[in-house]
Design a protein around this motif. Structure first.
Motif, PDB file in Angstrom:
ATOM      1  N   GLN A  72       5.430  23.258  51.588  1.00 24.49           N
ATOM      2  CA  GLN A  72       6.435  22.636  50.718  1.00 24.49           C
ATOM      3  C   GLN A  72       7.647  23.561  50.588  1.00 24.49           C
ATOM      4  O   GLN A  72       7.489  24.739  50.303  1.00 24.49           O
ATOM      5  CB  GLN A  72       5.857  22.415  49.310  1.00 24.49           C
ATOM      6  N   ARG A 123      16.651  16.006  48.311  1.00 20.95           N
ATOM      7  CA  ARG A 123      16.251  14.974  49.274  1.00 20.95           C
ATOM      8  C   ARG A 123      16.483  15.444  50.708  1.00 20.95           C
ATOM      9  O   ARG A 123      15.740  15.107  51.618  1.00 20.95           O
ATOM     10  CB  ARG A 123      17.015  13.648  49.039  1.00 20.95           C
ATOM     11  N   LEU A 127      13.656  18.152  51.669  1.00 22.71           N
ATOM     12  CA  LEU A 127      12.306  17.746  51.295  1.00 22.71           C
ATOM     13  C   LEU A 127      11.374  17.753  52.517  1.00 22.71           C
ATOM     14  O   LEU A 127      11.778  17.356  53.605  1.00 22.71           O
ATOM     15  CB  LEU A 127      12.440  16.319  50.767  1.00 22.71           C
ATOM     16  N   THR A 128      10.129  18.206  52.366  1.00 22.35           N
ATOM     17  CA  THR A 128       9.151  18.044  53.446  1.00 22.35           C
ATOM     18  C   THR A 128       8.173  16.932  53.041  1.00 22.35           C
ATOM     19  O   THR A 128       8.223  16.452  51.913  1.00 22.35           O
ATOM     20  CB  THR A 128       8.327  19.334  53.677  1.00 22.35           C
ATOM     21  N   ARG A 129       7.284  16.593  53.993  1.00 23.92           N
ATOM     22  CA  ARG A 129       6.329  15.512  53.714  1.00 23.92           C
ATOM     23  C   ARG A 129       5.383  15.873  52.565  1.00 23.92           C
ATOM     24  O   ARG A 129       4.851  15.030  51.871  1.00 23.92           O
ATOM     25  CB  ARG A 129       5.515  15.198  54.970  1.00 23.92           C
ATOM     26  N   ASN A 130       5.178  17.200  52.373  1.00 23.78           N
ATOM     27  CA  ASN A 130       4.225  17.642  51.343  1.00 23.78           C
ATOM     28  C   ASN A 130       4.830  17.754  49.950  1.00 23.78           C
ATOM     29  O   ASN A 130       4.112  17.884  48.968  1.00 23.78           O
ATOM     30  CB  ASN A 130       3.638  18.999  51.742  1.00 23.78           C
ATOM     31  N   ASP A 131       6.167  17.768  49.875  1.00 21.80           N
ATOM     32  CA  ASP A 131       6.794  17.874  48.555  1.00 21.80           C
ATOM     33  C   ASP A 131       6.639  16.557  47.803  1.00 21.80           C
ATOM     34  O   ASP A 131       6.489  15.500  48.416  1.00 21.80           O
ATOM     35  CB  ASP A 131       8.286  18.195  48.707  1.00 21.80           C
ATOM     36  N   SER A 132       6.704  16.644  46.449  1.00 14.94           N
ATOM     37  CA  SER A 132       6.560  15.403  45.707  1.00 14.94           C
ATOM     38  C   SER A 132       7.813  14.549  45.886  1.00 14.94           C
ATOM     39  O   SER A 132       8.928  15.058  45.918  1.00 14.94           O
ATOM     40  CB  SER A 132       6.271  15.678  44.230  1.00 14.94           C
ATOM     41  N   ASP A 133       7.576  13.257  45.989  1.00 18.02           N
ATOM     42  CA  ASP A 133       8.660  12.331  46.295  1.00 18.02           C
ATOM     43  C   ASP A 133       9.379  11.931  45.008  1.00 18.02           C
ATOM     44  O   ASP A 133       9.195  10.856  44.473  1.00 18.02           O
ATOM     45  CB  ASP A 133       8.069  11.087  46.993  1.00 18.02           C
TER      46      ASP A 133
END
Ligand SMILES: [Zn+2]
Length: 276
Positions: A211, A82, A85-91
């Motif tokens: 990512q 967490r 994490l970047t915006r492109n990684d899966s949440d």
């Protein structure tokens, strides 16, 4: 490639392959005993990254003790996921298939192993051998039930450790080789996961396609289903065969399998078996 036996075998193949092709001197003085301890550590380490999943094979190795350890790893892994994490990684929560599935973790595990072996007088190596033998046995005997067989696994790995220690010869002290074994085993696990459908974020924190947790995977045709036919009928048996052959080659070179000379192998093969 996520079934226990395939992972464990991939570790053994990597260790036997490295010591066969890089030469037994590449890792420093290597005795038969050191090779066997390294083989155990590498096979066990090939299951270690799944310690981040409380329901995994490795987490059930030593009953409640390993399940507790697993929960701690899942917590730390989720936190690191967490955090980076970047915006492109899966949440996702990131508790599984994250930090312990990176090369960074593999290197850390290897360095810690070397440090532990270096700073102790052999006792710690006995403990490490016991733990990794347990994980390897757990991985290979995946039909043993986790609830009932924790004691059986503990007893088997204790027996393996005692047999290895009681065997003639100096106690192994090649700390660097054992670090390499653990690192290699972890990386083999990650490669095994990468070729299954989900991929593996091995290269974290290197940003790929924006990512940091990019799931590294080969093209779709080269991927296989966990526990599917390709793994069970092809990959598993081939790895097992390779592990046996390569292990015999190294043990022969180290003087542990003199019977190979009597097999009547072609002279070219024997010439390769005994490097000048
Ligand atoms: Zn995994």
């Amino acid at each position: 490639m996520s079934t226990g036996p395939t992972h464990a075998m991939s570790g053994l193949v990597a260790w036997a392959g490295l010591t066969t092709f890089a030469g037994t001197e590449a890792l420093g003085e290597l005795s038969i005993k050191t090779w066997l301890v390294g083989a155990t550590l590498c096979s066990g380490a090939a299951l270690l990254p799944d310690i981040d999943h409380p329901k995994s094979t490795v987490a059930s190795t030593f009953g409640g003790v390993s399940r507790g350890t697993s929960q701690a790893f899942a917590g730390v892994s989720g936190f690191v996921y967490r955090l980076t994490l970047t915006r492109n990684d899966s949440d996702r929560s990131g508790t599984h298939r994250s930090f312990t599935h990176t090369v960074v973790f593999a290197v850390l595990a290897g360095l810690i192993t070397t440090a532990i072996v270096q700073s102790s007088q052999g006792t710690a190596l006995g403990v490490l051998m016991f733990l990794f033998a347990g994980i390897a046995v757990r991985g290979i005997m995946h039909t043993w039930t986790p609830e009932k067989d924790a004691l059986l696994i503990a007893a088997t790995s204790l027996l393996l450790t005692a047999a290895c220690w009681g065997w003639a010869g100096d106690q192994p002290s090649n700390a660097a080789a054992f670090g390499v074994a653990v690192m290699l085993g972890c990386v083999m696990h990650q490669v095994g996961d990468a070729i299954t459908e989900l991929g593996c974020p091995m290269l974290w924190p290197v940003p790929l396609k924006g990512q940091t947790w990019y799931p590294v995977a080969p093209p779709k045709v080269l991927r296989m289903r966990t526990g599917g036919r390709v793994e069970m009928v092809l990959v598993g048996p081939v790895l097992t065969g390779l592990a046996v052959v390569l292990s015999i080659v190294v043990l022969f070179r180290l003087g542990g399998a003199p019977w190979v000379s009597d097999l009547g192998l072609p002279p070219e093969v024997m010439a390769w078996m005994v490097p000048s």
